[in-house]
Enzyme design. Structure first.
Site, PDB file in Angstrom:
ATOM      1  N   SER A 196       1.016  -1.347   0.274  1.00 30.71           N
ATOM      2  CA  SER A 196       0.172   0.048   0.019  1.00 30.71           C
ATOM      3  C   SER A 196       0.405   1.306  -0.110  1.00 30.71           C
ATOM      4  CB  SER A 196      -1.107   0.558   1.307  1.00 30.71           C
ATOM      5  OG  SER A 196      -1.880   0.912   1.285  1.00 30.71           O
ATOM      6  N   ASP A 291     -10.356  -2.849  -5.370  1.00 29.64           N
ATOM      7  CA  ASP A 291      -9.329  -1.092  -4.524  1.00 29.64           C
ATOM      8  C   ASP A 291      -8.905  -0.297  -5.431  1.00 29.64           C
ATOM      9  OD1 ASP A 291      -6.696  -0.069  -3.272  1.00 29.64           O
ATOM     10  OD2 ASP A 291      -5.399  -1.261  -3.971  1.00 29.64           O
ATOM     11  N   HIS A 321      -7.767  -4.119  -1.466  1.00 32.41           N
ATOM     12  CA  HIS A 321      -7.086  -3.429  -0.709  1.00 32.41           C
ATOM     13  C   HIS A 321      -6.717  -4.295   0.483  1.00 32.41           C
ATOM     14  CE1 HIS A 321      -3.899   0.051  -0.801  1.00 32.41           C
ATOM     15  NE2 HIS A 321      -4.502  -0.801   0.706  1.00 32.41           N
TER      16      HIS A 321
END
Length: 361
Positions: A196, A291, A321
């Site tokens: 991320s 995501d 995500h």
């Protein structure tokens, strides 16, 4: 509860789950597209009382239940032991750009001896989360690569605005390279992994290593990285209301992390439009269907290829995500962990003596 009384995490959907998914599909809820194991984790997160992060202060967001908490809760209910419990870890301190910061060192099981070193950066949007929230990802990587993995923390916004975390990340890489032997590494084989916002840090560390003449990593693994600042991409539109990350949360994170909107033009943030990606190591790049960062992840893979970088880009459908560290419950997470482990293992494999001599000649 006996083993036979425990619920089965792989059981088919209940009537209530089927109804919820049908209603969600009609309403356009992105989670209606999720695989059942992924949906169950997100439902557990909601049941734990997680509130919309975009409605909270950073301090409140840091106290919220996390996806890791949801996984732990379900594992306790299902009686599932952690798969990578034989990976040992201990906490250390490293000199960040603004002072000492925590890090955690993971050692895989097996014979002792110098191993490759992998530097890992967690997610959390530079605002929340800590080493505990992202413990499962570096643990899984250590188990699948036979490498020492160092998870380095960094200063968080809004107390420390951009580029504080990026400066700490480069300092962490310098420290890992300099202390490789002390950490259990062989001093020659390094890789960088980021998840991320940590994926953004990881690629920027590789860029800094190239530009500052540091030891080059042999592989780069980017797990649904934050690669740009454009919130009008197709994945932002289709996943505007996704969980656990959505359009509003990304805007909230950038609002707390940046000093001003002009910083969005910094190439460290706008990788897909402004960064020079030439000369980077072979890269594995994973994206998730549910995501908002998915589209720019695909764009980053294309830009890396255009810069001559070897890229293995894999998109995982039916997951959201943050899925990577959920290997104990989510089947696609296990597949992603194996893929990352395989690619890192190949790049970090020691050269045969003949190959080493031949290259030197």
């Amino acid at each position: 509860m006996s083993q036979t009384d425990r619920p089965d995490p792989h059981a088919p959907p209940t009537f209530g789950e089927r109804v919820t998914r049908i209603i969600g599909a009609v309403a356009g809820d992105p989670i209606a597209r999720a695989e059942l194991d992924m949906a169950r984790v997100l439902d557990e997160l909601k049941a734990l009382g997680a509130e919309p992060i975009e409605d909270l202060t950073p301090e409140e967001a840091r106290r919220q239940p996390t996806p890791a908490d949801a996984v732990s809760s379900l594992m306790a209910k299902f009686g599932i032991p952690p798969a990578d419990a034989d990976v040992t870890s201990h906490d250390v301190v490293y000199p960040g750009a603004g002072g000492d910061l925590p890090a955690r060192v993971y050692h895989p099981p097996g014979a002792a001896g110098p191993r490759p070193l992998i530097l890992y950066f967690r997610g959390g949007g530079w605002v929340f989360a800590d080493l505990d929230d992202y413990d499962s990802s570096p643990r899984a990587i250590a188990a699948r690569t036979d490498a020492v993995v160092v998870s380095a923390d960094f200063r968080r916004a809004p107390e420390h605005k951009f580029p504080a975390a990026h400066e700490d990340a480069v300092a962490a890489y310098r420290w890992v390279v300099e202390r490789a032997t002390e950490l259990g590494g062989d001093g020659e084989r390094f890789a960088i992994v980021g998840e991320s916002a940590g994926g953004n840090l990881a690629i920027n560390v590789a860029i800094a290593a190239r530009d500052q003449g540091l030891t080059a990593p042999k592989h780069l693994a980017l797990i649904y990285p934050l690669a740009g600042v454009d919130m009008s991409t197709p994945s932002f539109r289709i996943n505007e209301h996704a969980r656990p990350l959505n359009k509003a949360i990304v805007g909230w994170l950038l609002g707390h992390a940046l000093l001003g909107v002009d910083q969005k033009e910094d190439p460290r943030l706008d990788l897909v439009n402004r960064a020079d990606l030439h000369g980077l190591p072979p890269t594995t790049l994973l994206t998730a269907e549910i995501d908002p960062l998915r589209s720019e992840g695909h764009m980053l893979a294309d830009k890396l290829r255009g810069a001559g970088v070897a890229v293995n880009a894999v998109d995982f459908e039916g997951v959201a995500h943050g899925f990577f560290g959920m290997g104990d419950l989510v089947r696609h997470a296990r597949s992603a962990q194996e893929l990352i482990g395989r690619d890192l293992g190949q790049s970090l494999a020691p050269l045969e003596r003949g190959a080493r001599v031949g290259r030197a000649l």
